[in-house]
Design a protein around this motif. Sequence first.
Motif, short mmCIF file in Angstrom:
data_model
loop_
_atom_site.label_atom_id
_atom_site.label_comp_id
_atom_site.label_asym_id
_atom_site.label_seq_id
_atom_site.Cartn_x
_atom_site.Cartn_y
_atom_site.Cartn_z
N TYR A 191 -2.16 69.71 2.17
CA TYR A 191 -3.47 70.31 1.98
C TYR A 191 -3.40 71.60 1.17
O TYR A 191 -4.34 71.95 0.46
CB TYR A 191 -4.11 70.61 3.34
CG TYR A 191 -4.27 69.41 4.23
CD1 TYR A 191 -4.98 68.29 3.80
CD2 TYR A 191 -3.72 69.38 5.51
CE1 TYR A 191 -5.13 67.18 4.61
CE2 TYR A 191 -3.87 68.27 6.33
CZ TYR A 191 -4.58 67.17 5.88
OH TYR A 191 -4.72 66.07 6.69
N LEU A 192 -2.29 72.33 1.30
CA LEU A 192 -2.20 73.64 0.65
C LEU A 192 -2.25 73.54 -0.87
O LEU A 192 -3.02 74.26 -1.51
CB LEU A 192 -0.90 74.33 1.08
CG LEU A 192 -0.65 75.68 0.41
CD1 LEU A 192 -1.59 76.74 0.97
CD2 LEU A 192 0.79 76.14 0.61
N THR A 240 1.18 87.75 13.90
CA THR A 240 1.29 87.97 12.47
C THR A 240 1.08 86.63 11.76
O THR A 240 1.41 85.57 12.28
CB THR A 240 2.68 88.53 12.09
OG1 THR A 240 3.70 87.56 12.39
CG2 THR A 240 2.96 89.81 12.85
N THR A 241 0.51 86.71 10.58
CA THR A 241 0.28 85.49 9.81
C THR A 241 0.27 85.83 8.33
O THR A 241 0.24 87.01 7.94
CB THR A 241 -1.05 84.83 10.22
OG1 THR A 241 -1.14 83.52 9.62
CG2 THR A 241 -2.25 85.65 9.80
N ALA A 242 0.34 84.80 7.52
CA ALA A 242 0.27 84.93 6.07
C ALA A 242 -0.73 83.91 5.55
O ALA A 242 -1.11 82.98 6.26
CB ALA A 242 1.64 84.72 5.45
N SER A 243 -1.14 84.06 4.32
CA SER A 243 -2.11 83.13 3.74
C SER A 243 -1.45 81.77 3.53
O SER A 243 -0.47 81.64 2.79
CB SER A 243 -2.64 83.67 2.41
OG SER A 243 -3.61 82.79 1.87
N TYR A 244 -1.97 80.75 4.20
CA TYR A 244 -1.47 79.38 4.07
C TYR A 244 -2.63 78.43 4.39
O TYR A 244 -2.68 77.81 5.44
CB TYR A 244 -0.28 79.15 5.01
CG TYR A 244 0.58 77.96 4.63
CD1 TYR A 244 1.76 78.13 3.93
CD2 TYR A 244 0.21 76.67 4.98
CE1 TYR A 244 2.55 77.03 3.58
CE2 TYR A 244 0.99 75.57 4.64
CZ TYR A 244 2.16 75.76 3.95
OH TYR A 244 2.93 74.67 3.60
N PRO A 271 6.83 84.17 -4.95
CA PRO A 271 6.57 84.89 -3.71
C PRO A 271 5.33 84.40 -2.98
O PRO A 271 5.19 84.63 -1.77
CB PRO A 271 6.41 86.34 -4.16
CG PRO A 271 6.01 86.26 -5.60
CD PRO A 271 6.70 85.05 -6.13
N ASP A 272 4.43 83.75 -3.68
CA ASP A 272 3.19 83.23 -3.10
C ASP A 272 2.98 81.83 -3.67
O ASP A 272 3.06 81.62 -4.88
CB ASP A 272 2.03 84.14 -3.48
CG ASP A 272 0.72 83.79 -2.80
OD1 ASP A 272 0.48 82.58 -2.58
OD2 ASP A 272 -0.07 84.69 -2.49
N ASP A 273 2.71 80.86 -2.79
CA ASP A 273 2.57 79.48 -3.25
C ASP A 273 1.42 79.31 -4.23
O ASP A 273 1.43 78.39 -5.05
CB ASP A 273 2.40 78.54 -2.06
CG ASP A 273 3.20 77.26 -2.20
OD1 ASP A 273 3.98 77.14 -3.17
OD2 ASP A 273 3.08 76.38 -1.33
N ASN A 278 -4.38 78.99 7.76
CA ASN A 278 -4.70 80.39 7.99
C ASN A 278 -4.92 81.06 6.64
O ASN A 278 -4.10 80.94 5.73
CB ASN A 278 -3.61 81.13 8.77
CG ASN A 278 -2.26 80.45 8.74
OD1 ASN A 278 -2.00 79.58 9.58
ND2 ASN A 278 -1.39 80.83 7.81
N PHE A 279 -6.07 81.73 6.51
CA PHE A 279 -6.40 82.40 5.25
C PHE A 279 -7.51 83.41 5.49
O PHE A 279 -8.20 83.35 6.52
CB PHE A 279 -6.82 81.39 4.18
CG PHE A 279 -8.06 80.59 4.52
CD1 PHE A 279 -9.32 81.01 4.15
CD2 PHE A 279 -7.95 79.41 5.24
CE1 PHE A 279 -10.45 80.27 4.47
CE2 PHE A 279 -9.07 78.66 5.57
CZ PHE A 279 -10.33 79.10 5.19
N GLN A 280 -7.67 84.32 4.56
CA GLN A 280 -8.73 85.32 4.66
C GLN A 280 -9.92 84.87 3.84
O GLN A 280 -9.81 84.64 2.63
CB GLN A 280 -8.24 86.69 4.18
CG GLN A 280 -9.22 87.81 4.47
CD GLN A 280 -8.58 89.19 4.30
OE1 GLN A 280 -7.37 89.31 4.19
NE2 GLN A 280 -9.40 90.22 4.28
N ALA A 281 -11.06 84.70 4.50
CA ALA A 281 -12.27 84.25 3.82
C ALA A 281 -12.89 85.40 3.03
O ALA A 281 -12.50 86.56 3.17
CB ALA A 281 -13.27 83.73 4.85
#
Length: 241
Positions: free
Chosen positions: A171-172, A22-26, A149-151, A30-33
Motif C-alpha cells: 500500500y505504501l 514513537t512513529t514515523a510516516s508510513y 532516508p524516506d521511502d 501511520n502518517f500526518q494528515a
Amino acid sequence: MGWLAAGLLAAAPVAADSLVLTTASYPPFNFQAESGELDGISVRVLDALLEAAEVEADIRMLPWRRAHAEARAQAGTCVFSTTRTAEREDRFAWVGPLVANQWHAFALEGSDVDADSLEALQHYRVGGQRDDAVTLFLQDRGIAVDVAPDDRLNARKLAADRIDVWVSGEYLAPWYARQEGVGELRSLFAFHDTVMSLACHPETDRTLLDRMQEELDAMRSDGRHAAIVREVLDSNGEAHE
C-alpha cells in the motif's frame, strides 16, 4: 473518534498507565494528515486500544531510525508500525498484529522491467528505504539496494530513472506514487508476507500491554479492525480485498 494529534508530540514523563509511542510516516498505516493530526490504520487501531485499556500515551512523530532507537532505549516507550522479524523478536515486547503488510517489487507502469523473482532483481537498480525491514531483507540475500532516508523519495527516483525497481509495502508505494504524481506503478511480484505491530521496550509494564492485546484480539473477532482497514484504504482510493 478523535485521532492522535501531532500537537501532543512533546515529551512527557511516563506515569503509571502511560506510554510514550514513537512513529514515523508510513502510510496508510501511520502518517500526518493535512490537519496536523496523525491518522492511518495503525493510528486508529491504537486509538481504540488505548481508550479501551485506559492507557494514556504521548505520541512522537520522528524519523524512523530515531523512533526505533528510542523504543529500544527507554522503558515505557514503544514504536509502531514495526515489522515483526526474528531478529527483532527478543528486543521488544509486542502488541499485535496491528496490520498486515505484504512486500512487493514495483516498477513504473509501461516500463520494460521484466523480473519475477528476487534473483532477477540482480539485473536492475533497486531502491528501498534505509534501515527498513524490506531493504534489510534484500540486503541479507545479497541484493544491492540504493537506499533513501524516506521511502517517498523512491517515487521520485523511479520517475527520474535513478532506479528501475522500488521494493516496498503493497500500500505504501502506490500511496506515495500518487502523492508525488509519478504515474501508476506495476507490481512485478510479491515476495514476503509480514505483520506490523507495536514494539515496546522489554521492561515496559506488561499489564498495560496485555490489556491492549486483549482489546486488539476482540477488535479482530468482532469486525472493528477490518472496518478500520476498509475505511482508511477506501478513503484514499484503494479497494479493500
